[in-house]
Design a protein around this motif. Structure first.
Motif, PDB file in Angstrom:
ATOM      1  N   GLU A   6       0.846  -1.186   0.000  1.00 36.63           N
ATOM      2  CA  GLU A   6       0.000   0.000   0.000  1.00 36.63           C
ATOM      3  C   GLU A   6       0.878   1.230   0.000  1.00 36.63           C
ATOM      4  O   GLU A   6       1.882   1.303   0.687  1.00 36.63           O
ATOM      5  CB  GLU A   6      -0.898  -0.015   1.239  1.00 36.63           C
ATOM      6  CG  GLU A   6      -1.690   1.238   1.429  1.00 36.63           C
ATOM      7  CD  GLU A   6      -2.542   1.185   2.690  1.00 36.63           C
ATOM      8  OE1 GLU A   6      -2.695   2.225   3.302  1.00 36.63           O
ATOM      9  OE2 GLU A   6      -3.033   0.097   3.060  1.00 36.63           O
ATOM     10  N   ARG A   7       0.493   2.208  -0.789  1.00 40.46           N
ATOM     11  CA  ARG A   7       1.239   3.460  -0.847  1.00 40.46           C
ATOM     12  C   ARG A   7       0.275   4.589  -0.541  1.00 40.46           C
ATOM     13  O   ARG A   7      -0.817   4.651  -1.076  1.00 40.46           O
ATOM     14  CB  ARG A   7       1.817   3.634  -2.260  1.00 40.46           C
ATOM     15  CG  ARG A   7       2.560   4.938  -2.424  1.00 40.46           C
ATOM     16  CD  ARG A   7       3.183   5.025  -3.794  1.00 40.46           C
ATOM     17  NE  ARG A   7       3.803   6.324  -3.961  1.00 40.46           N
ATOM     18  CZ  ARG A   7       4.558   6.631  -4.964  1.00 40.46           C
ATOM     19  NH1 ARG A   7       4.807   5.755  -5.901  1.00 40.46           N
ATOM     20  NH2 ARG A   7       5.084   7.821  -5.060  1.00 40.46           N
ATOM     21  N   ARG A   8       0.673   5.471   0.338  1.00 43.54           N
ATOM     22  CA  ARG A   8      -0.144   6.632   0.685  1.00 43.54           C
ATOM     23  C   ARG A   8       0.665   7.883   0.421  1.00 43.54           C
ATOM     24  O   ARG A   8       1.873   7.899   0.595  1.00 43.54           O
ATOM     25  CB  ARG A   8      -0.537   6.616   2.157  1.00 43.54           C
ATOM     26  CG  ARG A   8      -1.410   5.479   2.536  1.00 43.54           C
ATOM     27  CD  ARG A   8      -1.725   5.550   4.010  1.00 43.54           C
ATOM     28  NE  ARG A   8      -2.396   4.339   4.417  1.00 43.54           N
ATOM     29  CZ  ARG A   8      -3.235   4.280   5.421  1.00 43.54           C
ATOM     30  NH1 ARG A   8      -3.497   5.345   6.110  1.00 43.54           N
ATOM     31  NH2 ARG A   8      -3.804   3.145   5.729  1.00 43.54           N
ATOM     32  N   GLU A   9      -0.017   8.923   0.036  1.00 45.91           N
ATOM     33  CA  GLU A   9       0.628  10.217  -0.189  1.00 45.91           C
ATOM     34  C   GLU A   9      -0.078  11.256   0.670  1.00 45.91           C
ATOM     35  O   GLU A   9      -1.266  11.138   0.940  1.00 45.91           O
ATOM     36  CB  GLU A   9       0.551  10.622  -1.664  1.00 45.91           C
ATOM     37  CG  GLU A   9       1.283   9.691  -2.611  1.00 45.91           C
ATOM     38  CD  GLU A   9       2.784   9.699  -2.427  1.00 45.91           C
ATOM     39  OE1 GLU A   9       3.327  10.612  -1.770  1.00 45.91           O
ATOM     40  OE2 GLU A   9       3.428   8.781  -2.939  1.00 45.91           O
ATOM     41  N   ALA A  10       0.670  12.259   1.074  1.00 44.75           N
ATOM     42  CA  ALA A  10       0.087  13.330   1.882  1.00 44.75           C
ATOM     43  C   ALA A  10       0.363  14.672   1.213  1.00 44.75           C
ATOM     44  O   ALA A  10       1.512  15.027   0.974  1.00 44.75           O
ATOM     45  CB  ALA A  10       0.684  13.325   3.291  1.00 44.75           C
ATOM     46  N   TRP A  11      -0.699  15.355   0.868  1.00 44.27           N
ATOM     47  CA  TRP A  11      -0.612  16.696   0.312  1.00 44.27           C
ATOM     48  C   TRP A  11      -1.660  17.544   1.009  1.00 44.27           C
ATOM     49  O   TRP A  11      -2.745  17.082   1.320  1.00 44.27           O
ATOM     50  CB  TRP A  11      -0.902  16.692  -1.195  1.00 44.27           C
ATOM     51  CG  TRP A  11       0.067  15.898  -2.001  1.00 44.27           C
ATOM     52  CD1 TRP A  11       1.374  16.189  -2.247  1.00 44.27           C
ATOM     53  CD2 TRP A  11      -0.190  14.667  -2.688  1.00 44.27           C
ATOM     54  NE1 TRP A  11       1.938  15.223  -3.047  1.00 44.27           N
ATOM     55  CE2 TRP A  11       0.998  14.279  -3.329  1.00 44.27           C
ATOM     56  CE3 TRP A  11      -1.310  13.850  -2.836  1.00 44.27           C
ATOM     57  CZ2 TRP A  11       1.107  13.129  -4.094  1.00 44.27           C
ATOM     58  CZ3 TRP A  11      -1.205  12.704  -3.597  1.00 44.27           C
ATOM     59  CH2 TRP A  11      -0.011  12.350  -4.215  1.00 44.27           C
ATOM     60  N   GLN A  41      -7.158   5.440  -5.148  1.00 38.91           N
ATOM     61  CA  GLN A  41      -8.468   5.583  -4.522  1.00 38.91           C
ATOM     62  C   GLN A  41      -8.340   6.683  -3.479  1.00 38.91           C
ATOM     63  O   GLN A  41      -7.277   6.869  -2.905  1.00 38.91           O
ATOM     64  CB  GLN A  41      -8.863   4.282  -3.823  1.00 38.91           C
ATOM     65  CG  GLN A  41      -8.852   3.071  -4.727  1.00 38.91           C
ATOM     66  CD  GLN A  41      -8.925   1.784  -3.925  1.00 38.91           C
ATOM     67  OE1 GLN A  41      -9.658   1.691  -2.949  1.00 38.91           O
ATOM     68  NE2 GLN A  41      -8.161   0.791  -4.337  1.00 38.91           N
ATOM     69  N   TYR A  42      -9.418   7.389  -3.240  1.00 40.02           N
ATOM     70  CA  TYR A  42      -9.345   8.377  -2.162  1.00 40.02           C
ATOM     71  C   TYR A  42     -10.368   8.055  -1.086  1.00 40.02           C
ATOM     72  O   TYR A  42     -11.396   7.453  -1.329  1.00 40.02           O
ATOM     73  CB  TYR A  42      -9.465   9.809  -2.692  1.00 40.02           C
ATOM     74  CG  TYR A  42     -10.857  10.296  -3.012  1.00 40.02           C
ATOM     75  CD1 TYR A  42     -11.585  11.015  -2.071  1.00 40.02           C
ATOM     76  CD2 TYR A  42     -11.420  10.071  -4.255  1.00 40.02           C
ATOM     77  CE1 TYR A  42     -12.854  11.481  -2.362  1.00 40.02           C
ATOM     78  CE2 TYR A  42     -12.681  10.538  -4.561  1.00 40.02           C
ATOM     79  CZ  TYR A  42     -13.397  11.236  -3.612  1.00 40.02           C
ATOM     80  OH  TYR A  42     -14.649  11.695  -3.898  1.00 40.02           O
ATOM     81  N   TRP A  98      -5.164   9.745  -0.300  1.00 34.10           N
ATOM     82  CA  TRP A  98      -5.046   9.037  -1.564  1.00 34.10           C
ATOM     83  C   TRP A  98      -4.243   7.789  -1.284  1.00 34.10           C
ATOM     84  O   TRP A  98      -3.157   7.860  -0.725  1.00 34.10           O
ATOM     85  CB  TRP A  98      -4.343   9.905  -2.608  1.00 34.10           C
ATOM     86  CG  TRP A  98      -5.220  10.969  -3.158  1.00 34.10           C
ATOM     87  CD1 TRP A  98      -5.292  12.263  -2.746  1.00 34.10           C
ATOM     88  CD2 TRP A  98      -6.177  10.829  -4.204  1.00 34.10           C
ATOM     89  NE1 TRP A  98      -6.231  12.945  -3.479  1.00 34.10           N
ATOM     90  CE2 TRP A  98      -6.794  12.073  -4.385  1.00 34.10           C
ATOM     91  CE3 TRP A  98      -6.576   9.749  -5.011  1.00 34.10           C
ATOM     92  CZ2 TRP A  98      -7.785  12.286  -5.344  1.00 34.10           C
ATOM     93  CZ3 TRP A  98      -7.558   9.974  -5.959  1.00 34.10           C
ATOM     94  CH2 TRP A  98      -8.153  11.229  -6.120  1.00 34.10           C
ATOM     95  N   LYS A  99      -4.800   6.637  -1.667  1.00 34.16           N
ATOM     96  CA  LYS A  99      -4.131   5.360  -1.438  1.00 34.16           C
ATOM     97  C   LYS A  99      -3.995   4.630  -2.765  1.00 34.16           C
ATOM     98  O   LYS A  99      -4.924   4.616  -3.570  1.00 34.16           O
ATOM     99  CB  LYS A  99      -4.931   4.500  -0.459  1.00 34.16           C
ATOM    100  CG  LYS A  99      -5.143   5.140   0.899  1.00 34.16           C
ATOM    101  CD  LYS A  99      -5.987   4.247   1.783  1.00 34.16           C
ATOM    102  CE  LYS A  99      -6.296   4.887   3.113  1.00 34.16           C
ATOM    103  NZ  LYS A  99      -7.068   4.009   3.997  1.00 34.16           N
TER     104      LYS A  99
END
Length: 92
Positions: A1-6, A59-60, A84-85
Motif C-alpha cells: 500500500e502506498r499513501r501520499e500526503a498533500w 483511490q481516495y 489518496w491510497k
C-alpha cells in the motif's frame, strides 16, 4: 500500500479534482487524468504511479471512509481528512 500526503485547502465549491489539479501545478506533482464520457474525469496517475501498475489503483478516502463518488463530484469540507491510497482492485 502506498499513501501520499498533500495539503488541500477546502472551502468554496471547488471539487477535489479541481483542488488536486491546482495542487499538482503548484507543487509540481505529476498527475494525469482521463475523461470517461458520462462519468467525468478520473485521476489515472499521481506522483509517477499509474493505475494498473503493480496491480494498484488510486483511490481516495474521506475521514477514513472509502469515497463513494468521483473526485470531480466531491467538494471537500472544512476539517475533512482526504487520503489518496494506491491499493489493489479488491479494495474498490
Amino acid at each position: 500500500e502506498r499513501r501520499e500526503a498533500w495539503k488541500i485547502e477546502s472551502g468554496g465549491e471547488r471539487s477535489l479534482l479541481e483542488n488536486m489539479e491546482t495542487l499538482a501545478e503548484a507543487e509540481k506533482i505529476e498527475m494525469k487524468t482521463r475523461d470517461f464520457p458520462g462519468q467525468g474525469k478520473m485521476i489515472e496517475e499521481l506522483d509517477g504511479k499509474k493505475n494498473g501498475s503493480e496491480g494498484g489503483y488510486w483511490q481516495y478516502w474521506v475521514n477514513e471512509a472509502y469515497a463513494k463518488v468521483g473526485a470531480g463530484s466531491y467538494v471537500p469540507q472544512g476539517g475533512d481528512i482526504i487520503e489518496w491510497k494506491f491499493l489493489g482492485q479488491q479494495n474498490f
